[in-house]
Scaffold this active site. Structure first.
Site, PDB file in Angstrom:
ATOM      1  N   ASN A  86     -41.950   8.323 -90.802  1.00 42.84           N
ATOM      2  CA  ASN A  86     -41.416   7.766 -89.563  1.00 42.84           C
ATOM      3  C   ASN A  86     -40.012   8.339 -89.373  1.00 42.84           C
ATOM      4  O   ASN A  86     -39.164   8.215 -90.254  1.00 42.84           O
ATOM      5  CB  ASN A  86     -41.357   6.242 -89.637  1.00 42.84           C
ATOM      6  CG  ASN A  86     -42.740   5.621 -89.748  1.00 42.84           C
ATOM      7  OD1 ASN A  86     -43.691   6.076 -89.117  1.00 42.84           O
ATOM      8  ND2 ASN A  86     -42.874   4.593 -90.570  1.00 42.84           N
ATOM      9  N   GLY A  92     -40.412   3.649 -85.708  1.00 42.02           N
ATOM     10  CA  GLY A  92     -40.652   2.643 -86.734  1.00 42.02           C
ATOM     11  C   GLY A  92     -39.884   2.841 -88.020  1.00 42.02           C
ATOM     12  O   GLY A  92     -40.083   2.105 -88.984  1.00 42.02           O
ATOM     13  N   GLN A  93     -38.988   3.836 -88.059  1.00 42.86           N
ATOM     14  CA  GLN A  93     -38.199   3.999 -89.283  1.00 42.86           C
ATOM     15  C   GLN A  93     -37.217   2.843 -89.415  1.00 42.86           C
ATOM     16  O   GLN A  93     -36.489   2.532 -88.459  1.00 42.86           O
ATOM     17  CB  GLN A  93     -37.436   5.330 -89.276  1.00 42.86           C
ATOM     18  CG  GLN A  93     -36.697   5.584 -90.590  1.00 42.86           C
ATOM     19  CD  GLN A  93     -36.045   6.959 -90.673  1.00 42.86           C
ATOM     20  OE1 GLN A  93     -36.077   7.742 -89.721  1.00 42.86           O
ATOM     21  NE2 GLN A  93     -35.434   7.241 -91.818  1.00 42.86           N
ATOM     22  N   HIS A  99     -38.245   9.223 -96.470  1.00 39.03           N
ATOM     23  CA  HIS A  99     -39.306   8.849 -97.404  1.00 39.03           C
ATOM     24  C   HIS A  99     -40.658   9.145 -96.790  1.00 39.03           C
ATOM     25  O   HIS A  99     -40.820   9.141 -95.575  1.00 39.03           O
ATOM     26  CB  HIS A  99     -39.212   7.364 -97.783  1.00 39.03           C
ATOM     27  CG  HIS A  99     -39.136   6.453 -96.596  1.00 39.03           C
ATOM     28  ND1 HIS A  99     -37.962   6.247 -95.904  1.00 39.03           N
ATOM     29  CD2 HIS A  99     -40.076   5.716 -95.963  1.00 39.03           C
ATOM     30  CE1 HIS A  99     -38.182   5.420 -94.904  1.00 39.03           C
ATOM     31  NE2 HIS A  99     -39.462   5.081 -94.906  1.00 39.03           N
ATOM     32  N   LEU A 100     -41.630   9.394 -97.659  1.00 42.50           N
ATOM     33  CA  LEU A 100     -43.002   9.632 -97.253  1.00 42.50           C
ATOM     34  C   LEU A 100     -43.818   8.411 -97.644  1.00 42.50           C
ATOM     35  O   LEU A 100     -43.701   7.921 -98.775  1.00 42.50           O
ATOM     36  CB  LEU A 100     -43.591  10.851 -97.976  1.00 42.50           C
ATOM     37  CG  LEU A 100     -43.150  12.261 -97.575  1.00 42.50           C
ATOM     38  CD1 LEU A 100     -41.669  12.472 -97.782  1.00 42.50           C
ATOM     39  CD2 LEU A 100     -43.956  13.285 -98.372  1.00 42.50           C
TER      40      LEU A 100
HETATM   41  P1  5GP Z   1     -39.946   2.971 -92.660  1.00 42.60           P
HETATM   42  O1  5GP Z   1     -40.296   1.863 -91.715  1.00 42.60           O
HETATM   43  O2  5GP Z   1     -38.453   3.219 -92.710  1.00 42.60           O
HETATM   44  O3  5GP Z   1     -40.742   4.215 -92.454  1.00 42.60           O
HETATM   45  O4  5GP Z   1     -40.404   2.470 -94.075  1.00 42.60           O
HETATM   46  C1  5GP Z   1     -39.621   1.650 -94.885  1.00 42.60           C
HETATM   47  C2  5GP Z   1     -40.551   0.976 -95.830  1.00 42.60           C
HETATM   48  O5  5GP Z   1     -39.794   0.490 -96.899  1.00 42.60           O
HETATM   49  C3  5GP Z   1     -41.301  -0.206 -95.235  1.00 42.60           C
HETATM   50  O6  5GP Z   1     -42.689   0.010 -95.339  1.00 42.60           O
HETATM   51  C4  5GP Z   1     -40.828  -1.397 -96.074  1.00 42.60           C
HETATM   52  O7  5GP Z   1     -41.864  -2.307 -96.343  1.00 42.60           O
HETATM   53  C5  5GP Z   1     -40.329  -0.716 -97.324  1.00 42.60           C
HETATM   54  N1  5GP Z   1     -39.248  -1.412 -97.991  1.00 42.60           N
HETATM   55  C6  5GP Z   1     -38.131  -1.946 -97.404  1.00 42.60           C
HETATM   56  N2  5GP Z   1     -37.330  -2.495 -98.330  1.00 42.60           N
HETATM   57  C7  5GP Z   1     -37.943  -2.271 -99.530  1.00 42.60           C
HETATM   58  C8  5GP Z   1     -37.582  -2.626-100.877  1.00 42.60           C
HETATM   59  O8  5GP Z   1     -36.541  -3.199-101.162  1.00 42.60           O
HETATM   60  N3  5GP Z   1     -38.449  -2.235-101.847  1.00 42.60           N
HETATM   61  C9  5GP Z   1     -39.600  -1.563-101.571  1.00 42.60           C
HETATM   62  N4  5GP Z   1     -40.381  -1.219-102.606  1.00 42.60           N
HETATM   63  N5  5GP Z   1     -39.970  -1.233-100.319  1.00 42.60           N
HETATM   64  C10 5GP Z   1     -39.137  -1.586 -99.306  1.00 42.60           C
END
Ligand code: 5GP
Length: 115
Positions: A86, A92-93, A99-100
Protein backbone atom coordinates in the site's frame (compact mmCIF):
# COMPACT_ATOMS: atom_id res chain seq x y z
CA UNK A 1 15.19 5.71 12.16
CA UNK A 2 12.85 4.42 14.82
CA UNK A 3 9.97 6.85 14.48
CA UNK A 4 7.31 4.37 13.32
CA UNK A 5 6.01 1.27 15.04
CA UNK A 6 8.00 -0.83 12.54
CA UNK A 7 11.18 1.10 13.34
CA UNK A 8 10.62 0.29 17.01
CA UNK A 9 9.99 -3.38 16.22
CA UNK A 10 13.16 -3.58 14.14
CA UNK A 11 15.27 -1.86 16.79
CA UNK A 12 13.89 -4.19 19.46
CA UNK A 13 12.34 -1.31 21.40
CA UNK A 14 9.02 -3.13 20.94
CA UNK A 15 9.58 -6.88 21.37
CA UNK A 16 8.21 -8.89 18.46
CA UNK A 17 8.69 -12.39 17.11
CA UNK A 18 10.59 -12.39 13.83
CA UNK A 19 9.46 -15.20 11.55
CA UNK A 20 12.45 -14.35 9.39
CA UNK A 21 15.41 -12.01 9.66
CA UNK A 22 18.44 -11.26 7.57
CA UNK A 23 20.79 -8.29 7.24
CA UNK A 24 18.24 -6.20 5.36
CA UNK A 25 14.74 -7.13 6.48
CA UNK A 26 12.52 -8.90 8.97
CA UNK A 27 9.16 -10.66 8.69
CA UNK A 28 6.48 -10.54 11.38
CA UNK A 29 2.87 -11.63 11.69
CA UNK A 30 0.41 -8.80 11.10
CA UNK A 31 -1.31 -7.83 14.34
CA UNK A 32 -4.69 -7.69 12.57
CA UNK A 33 -4.52 -10.54 10.06
CA UNK A 34 -6.79 -10.30 7.03
CA UNK A 35 -6.22 -13.95 6.10
CA UNK A 36 -4.96 -17.15 7.76
CA UNK A 37 -1.45 -16.14 6.68
CA UNK A 38 -0.77 -12.41 6.86
CA UNK A 39 2.88 -11.59 7.24
CA UNK A 40 4.72 -8.30 6.82
CA UNK A 41 8.17 -8.14 5.25
CA UNK A 42 9.82 -4.96 6.47
CA UNK A 43 13.17 -3.55 5.36
CA UNK A 44 15.46 -2.47 8.17
CA UNK A 45 16.02 0.75 6.23
CA UNK A 46 13.12 3.08 6.98
CA UNK A 47 11.86 4.12 3.55
CA UNK A 48 8.44 5.76 4.18
CA UNK A 49 6.67 4.74 0.96
CA UNK A 50 7.57 2.77 -2.14
CA UNK A 51 7.72 6.02 -4.13
CA UNK A 52 10.33 7.33 -1.70
CA UNK A 53 12.72 4.57 -2.74
CA UNK A 54 15.46 5.64 -5.09
CA UNK A 55 17.96 4.08 -7.44
CA UNK A 56 20.16 3.35 -4.41
CA UNK A 57 17.43 1.04 -3.16
CA UNK A 58 17.33 -1.16 -6.27
CA UNK A 59 19.11 -4.07 -4.61
CA UNK A 60 17.06 -3.71 -1.44
CA UNK A 61 13.75 -3.79 -3.33
CA UNK A 62 14.83 -6.92 -5.18
CA UNK A 63 15.97 -8.40 -1.90
CA UNK A 64 12.54 -7.82 -0.35
CA UNK A 65 10.85 -9.76 -3.14
CA UNK A 66 13.27 -12.64 -2.74
CA UNK A 67 12.81 -12.58 1.03
CA UNK A 68 9.02 -12.64 0.57
CA UNK A 69 9.43 -15.75 -1.57
CA UNK A 70 11.63 -17.36 1.07
CA UNK A 71 9.14 -16.56 3.82
CA UNK A 72 6.27 -17.91 1.71
CA UNK A 73 8.23 -21.14 1.25
CA UNK A 74 8.91 -21.34 4.99
CA UNK A 75 5.22 -20.89 5.73
CA UNK A 76 4.21 -23.52 3.19
CA UNK A 77 2.25 -21.14 0.99
CA UNK A 78 4.65 -20.80 -1.94
CA UNK A 79 2.01 -22.07 -4.39
CA UNK A 80 -0.63 -19.47 -3.54
CA UNK A 81 0.10 -16.14 -2.00
CA UNK A 82 -0.40 -12.51 -2.84
CA UNK A 83 2.02 -9.64 -2.21
CA UNK A 84 0.63 -6.20 -1.51
CA UNK A 85 2.29 -2.83 -1.02
CA UNK A 86 0.00 0.00 0.00
CA UNK A 87 1.54 3.28 -1.10
CA UNK A 88 0.07 6.40 0.54
CA UNK A 89 -2.83 6.87 2.91
CA UNK A 90 -5.26 7.05 -0.02
CA UNK A 91 -4.29 3.46 -0.81
CA UNK A 92 -4.65 2.34 2.79
CA UNK A 93 -1.08 2.75 3.99
CA UNK A 94 -1.16 3.33 7.73
CA UNK A 95 2.46 2.75 8.75
CA UNK A 96 4.92 4.94 6.87
CA UNK A 97 7.79 2.52 6.81
CA UNK A 98 7.77 0.49 3.59
CA UNK A 99 6.47 -3.06 3.98
CA UNK A 100 5.16 -5.91 1.89
CA UNK A 101 2.07 -7.84 2.93
CA UNK A 102 2.15 -11.58 2.25
CA UNK A 103 -1.44 -12.78 2.17
CA UNK A 104 -2.28 -16.47 1.87
CA UNK A 105 -4.43 -19.29 3.10
CA UNK A 106 -7.71 -18.06 1.72
CA UNK A 107 -9.48 -18.20 -1.61
CA UNK A 108 -8.54 -15.36 -3.96
CA UNK A 109 -11.02 -13.88 -6.38
CA UNK A 110 -9.38 -14.31 -9.75
CA UNK A 111 -8.15 -11.04 -11.15
CA UNK A 112 -9.51 -9.00 -8.29
CA UNK A 113 -7.06 -6.19 -7.55
CA UNK A 114 -8.14 -5.60 -3.97
CA UNK A 115 -7.76 -9.21 -2.95
P1 5GP B 1 -0.48 -0.68 5.84
O1 5GP B 1 -1.93 -0.38 6.07
O2 5GP B 1 0.40 0.48 6.24
O3 5GP B 1 -0.19 -1.19 4.47
O4 5GP B 1 -0.15 -1.89 6.77
C1 5GP B 1 0.19 -1.76 8.11
C2 5GP B 1 -0.10 -3.06 8.76
O5 5GP B 1 0.60 -3.10 9.97
C3 5GP B 1 -1.57 -3.30 9.08
O6 5GP B 1 -2.02 -4.47 8.43
C4 5GP B 1 -1.60 -3.42 10.60
O7 5GP B 1 -2.50 -4.41 11.04
C5 5GP B 1 -0.16 -3.78 10.91
N1 5GP B 1 0.30 -3.32 12.20
C6 5GP B 1 0.13 -2.07 12.74
N2 5GP B 1 0.72 -1.99 13.94
C7 5GP B 1 1.31 -3.21 14.15
C8 5GP B 1 2.07 -3.73 15.25
O8 5GP B 1 2.37 -3.07 16.23
N3 5GP B 1 2.51 -5.01 15.11
C9 5GP B 1 2.23 -5.76 14.01
N4 5GP B 1 2.72 -7.01 13.98
N5 5GP B 1 1.51 -5.30 12.98
C10 5GP B 1 1.05 -4.02 13.05
Amino acid sequence: MTDTIFGKIISGEIPSEFLYEDDHCVAINDIHPQAPVHVLVIPKKAIPRLVDAGADDRDLLGHLLLAAGTVAQQLGVADAFRLIINNGSGAGQSVFHLHLHIIAGRQFTEGHMAG
